[in-house]
Design an enzyme around this catalytic site. Structure first.
Site, PDB file in Angstrom:
ATOM      1  N   HIS A  89      12.588  -2.482   7.903  1.00 51.95           N
ATOM      2  CA  HIS A  89      11.436  -2.238   7.031  1.00 51.95           C
ATOM      3  C   HIS A  89      11.855  -2.216   5.556  1.00 51.95           C
ATOM      4  CE1 HIS A  89       8.162   0.315   5.272  1.00 51.95           C
ATOM      5  NE2 HIS A  89       7.410  -0.403   6.086  1.00 51.95           N
TER       6      HIS A  89
ATOM      7  N   ASN B  90      -1.946   3.329   6.617  1.00 56.13           N
ATOM      8  CA  ASN B  90      -2.467   2.266   7.490  1.00 56.13           C
ATOM      9  C   ASN B  90      -3.399   2.789   8.571  1.00 56.13           C
ATOM     10  OD1 ASN B  90      -0.749   0.527   6.072  1.00 56.13           O
ATOM     11  ND2 ASN B  90       0.934   0.913   7.485  1.00 56.13           N
TER      12      ASN B  90
ATOM     13  N   ASP C 195      13.318   4.186   1.604  1.00 55.52           N
ATOM     14  CA  ASP C 195      12.817   3.552   2.826  1.00 55.52           C
ATOM     15  C   ASP C 195      13.851   3.691   3.950  1.00 55.52           C
ATOM     16  OD1 ASP C 195      11.504   1.375   4.527  1.00 55.52           O
ATOM     17  OD2 ASP C 195      10.264   1.322   2.726  1.00 55.52           O
TER      18      ASP C 195
ATOM     19  N   SER D 112       2.600  -0.794   3.362  1.00 57.66           N
ATOM     20  CA  SER D 112       4.041  -0.818   3.052  1.00 57.66           C
ATOM     21  C   SER D 112       4.414  -2.076   2.294  1.00 57.66           C
ATOM     22  CB  SER D 112       4.864  -0.834   4.338  1.00 57.66           C
ATOM     23  OG  SER D 112       4.914   0.419   4.921  1.00 57.66           O
TER      24      SER D 112
END
Lengths: 595, 75
Positions: free
Chosen positions: A177, A269, A144, A345
């Site tokens: 994130h 998404n 990530d 996520s």
């Protein structure tokens, strides 16, 4: 030699049973003592005893509550030593009982103050799963934006990772994130601070492939996947996607999969009818997102490639409660914040964390883990567009399914219950009297029987009766109700074979005459020729072995021999001989049966 | 090879925040944030952009194909 090894294995088995049964440990937690004074003694005598206790221990017993006056129930702080000292003192004669004041608790619920805001944890049914595992021993690579050491990750296990964006070892998050995603997987939990994580005893491996803008190249991602596979990661979480099919990525995923790594990725998404890459690859578990009501989140991809759904949340304009709340950094300031986020996520790390739980209870093959996650998911009917894949993620069902077919102490309780030895009423009523050691004794006998499973009839009442009578006794009595057999003699005694010699004096000490191989030996000598009672004899022999073994480890207090090394050696030696005796007898009985 | 798109720049709350270009046909692209011409990122701005889809880039926001804008004009 083989038998000696079997004997050792038995001792190890008992330790294993004690150590691997979290529910048991909780049942046995206490830090105070209950003194239930007799009602027929003069008040002055009781008060004198209370004063004496206060003088000797420095702790004054107090009434448990205003309702305890009539029953004369006092409590005082104290440990095992205090308890034993009291039980051996003259105070014992003035009381109906002196016993540990056990703490009772429903499913474990962590003390993190904002845990209540984590609707997503209820959604995936995590609390009963925590009863079995918290993911210890499993490493989850978070590929990530990196992971920053925010306060609510302070107690989380971390291993070295790598920053593929800046080519350095330290993979610090400059976006927020990755830290958030890591928090869902293994936020420090039950630390009295912030929020909880799902597999919070698992270890995190930070791999930074996305820059502070939240984007990164497939080459870096592919290298990170290989890095994780080469550095003993068990699970990989990819809360990222986009781009297209790339050879380098496809090969890296195949490589990691072949090395036994479970790969989980976000479906994307874009609210489009297909999971994006890398979730789309067949070796990757693609996760779509649901909101707090269990419906597909408005942004979530769906349809082709989606394997399972998990909470991703949905942030409404004025209501942050619909998001997934974890500790991360504010990318502007670098400060720690608790931030609700939404996205596939956020859904992906739920699945990665539950995969870690499944892995931690012994499922190694990635395809098998995937199968368990999918089979255990809560099926959603009429899911025509495949919003949810196999259904909603269910952590408890996944862990239970993973444990099925494996022998665990919990299975044993289920087995006992189904066989009528244990009913819930007894379990709750009797919790105070049934010491953890007692349970360990029954578990031990069960493990011993398992060692000899090739010779034993598994569902023989006779064998089970022997196991229980030999090890703990109490359960056997309850079983007697269920099976409608002669009750009186056993009900009067109400103790296991090794305890018989001290049952009448109601002494907690073991009598060396009964706490030895003598009775099992006699039973075997008498019953070895009988078609069903022989199994009772073998079972009682194993039960006694377990009882003595556990006593030797946990509480070797014996009449005449004391509570030290001599008693320990005596008990262990008798336990080993009982086990050998049972092995020989089981073999003989088995051959007899075959012939 | 450069590609032209016309649409509206929109702020997205996916990931830690992202910028989208929603075309008139309804397709959403994620604007590649690593190289953005000044003045492009303004919520609601109608633009005509020139650039390319980055197939080799993945993002945390995952709101659509990643589009690297090389130049733009407001419409």
């Amino acid at each position: 030699m083989k038998r000696f090894l079997l004997g050792l294995l038995f001792v190890a088995g008992v330790f294993l049973a004690l150590g691997s049964f979290p529910g048991l440990a909780r049942q046995g937690i206490w830090d105070s003592i209950v003194l239930d004074f007799r009602e027929d003694i003069p008040v002055s005598e009781r008060d004198a005893a209370l004063t004496a206790i206060a003088q000797q221990t420095g702790i004054t017993p107090r009434l448990n509550s205003e309702f305890s006056v009539a029953d004369n129930v006092y409590v005082m702080e104290g440990d095992r030593e205090t308890l034993q000292a009291l039980q051996r003192s003259p105070v014992d004669d003035l009381t109906e009982s002196i016993s540990p004041n056990y703490e009772y608790q429903a499913y474990f619920s962590p003390n993190d103050p904002d845990y209540a805001k984590q609707w997503n944890f209820r959604s995936i049914n995590i609390e009963p799963a925590w009863d079995e595992t918290k993911g210890g021993g499993v490493t989850v690579a978070v590929i990530d934006t990196g992971i920053s050491p925010v306060p609510d990750l302070e107690k989380t296990n971390m291993v070295k990772g790598y920053d593929f964006v800046n080519d350095q070892e330290l993979a610090i998050d400059d976006n927020g994130h990755g830290t958030h995603v890591a928090g869902t997987i293994a936020q420090s939990t039950n630390n009295g601070f912030g929020v909880a994580g799902i597999a919070y005893e698992a270890t995190l491996m930070p791999l930074k492939v996305l820059g502070n803008s939240g984007g990164g190249t497939v080459v870096d991602i592919a290298e990170a996947i290989r890095f994780a596979a080469d550095h003993d990661a068990d699970v990989i979480n990819l809360s990222l996607g986009g781009g297209g099919d790339a050879d380098v990525l496809r090969e890296a995923i195949a490589y990691a999969h072949n090395k036994g790594v479970i790969i989980v990725a976000a479906a994307g998404n874009a609210n489009t009818n297909a999971a994006s890459y890398p979730a789309r690859y067949p070796q990757v578990v693609a996760v779509s997102a649901i909101d707090s009501s269990g419906s597909k989140a408005p942004y979530s991809n769906y349809g082709a490639g989606v394997d399972i759904s998990a909470p991703g949340g949905a942030l409404a304009e004025n209501d942050p409660n619909g998001g997934i709340l974890q500790n991360t950094i504010n990318p502007e300031t670098g400060q720690s914040i608790f931030l609700p986020l939404q996205g596939t996520s956020m859904a992906s790390p739920h699945v990665a964390a539950v995969a870690a739980l499944v892995k931690s209870v012994g499922i190694d093959e990635p395809d098998e883990v995937t199968e368990i996650l999918k089979k255990s998911a809560r099926v959603i009917n009429n899911d025509e567009l495949n919003y949810y894949g196999a259904g909603h993620l269910d952590a408890d069902a996944a862990v239970k399914l993973a444990l099925k077919g494996q022998i665990t102490p919990r299975d044993f309780f289920r087995w006992m219950k189904e066989n009528g030895y244990l009913n819930l009423k007894f379990w709750f009523d009797g919790g105070v009297v049934v010491l953890p050691t007692k349970i360990a004794m029954v578990l031990g006998s069960y493990l011993l029987a398992w060692l000899l499973r090739n010779y034993l009839p598994w569902f023989s009442f006779s064998l089970s009766g022997g196991l229980v009578l030999g090890s703990s006794g109490l359960f056997f009595l309850r079983g007697l109700y269920a099976f409608d057999l002669p009750q009186a003699p056993f009900r009067v005694l109400g103790s296991s074979i090794p305890e018989l010699g001290s049952a009448i004096q109601a002494s907690p000490l073991l009598n060396p005459l009964t706490a030895s191989l003598l009775i099992p030996l006699a039973l075997i000598a008498l019953f070895l020729g009988h078609p069903s009672l022989k199994w009772f004899a073998v079972g009682s022999c194993l039960g006694v072995a377990a009882c003595l073994g556990v006593s030797a480890i946990a509480d070797p207090s014996m009449m005449w021999l004391g509570g030290g090394a001599i008693a320990r050696v005596f008990l262990l030696a008798n336990a080993a001989v009982c086990f050998l005796l049972a092995t020989l007898a089981a073999k003989a009985a088995y051959q007899q049966q075959e012939a | 090879m450069s590609q032209q798109l016309q649409g509206t720049v929109k702020k997205s709350s996916m990931g830690m925040g992202a910028w989208a270009l929603v075309t008139e046909g309804g397709q959403t692209y994620e604007i590649y944030k690593k190289s953005v011409p000044d003045g492009l990122l303004s919520d609601g701005q109608a633009v005509r952009v020139s650039g390319k889809v980055r197939d080799d880039v993945m993002t945390a926001a995952m709101i659509g194909p990643v589009f690297q804008v090389e130049s733009f004009e407001t419409v």
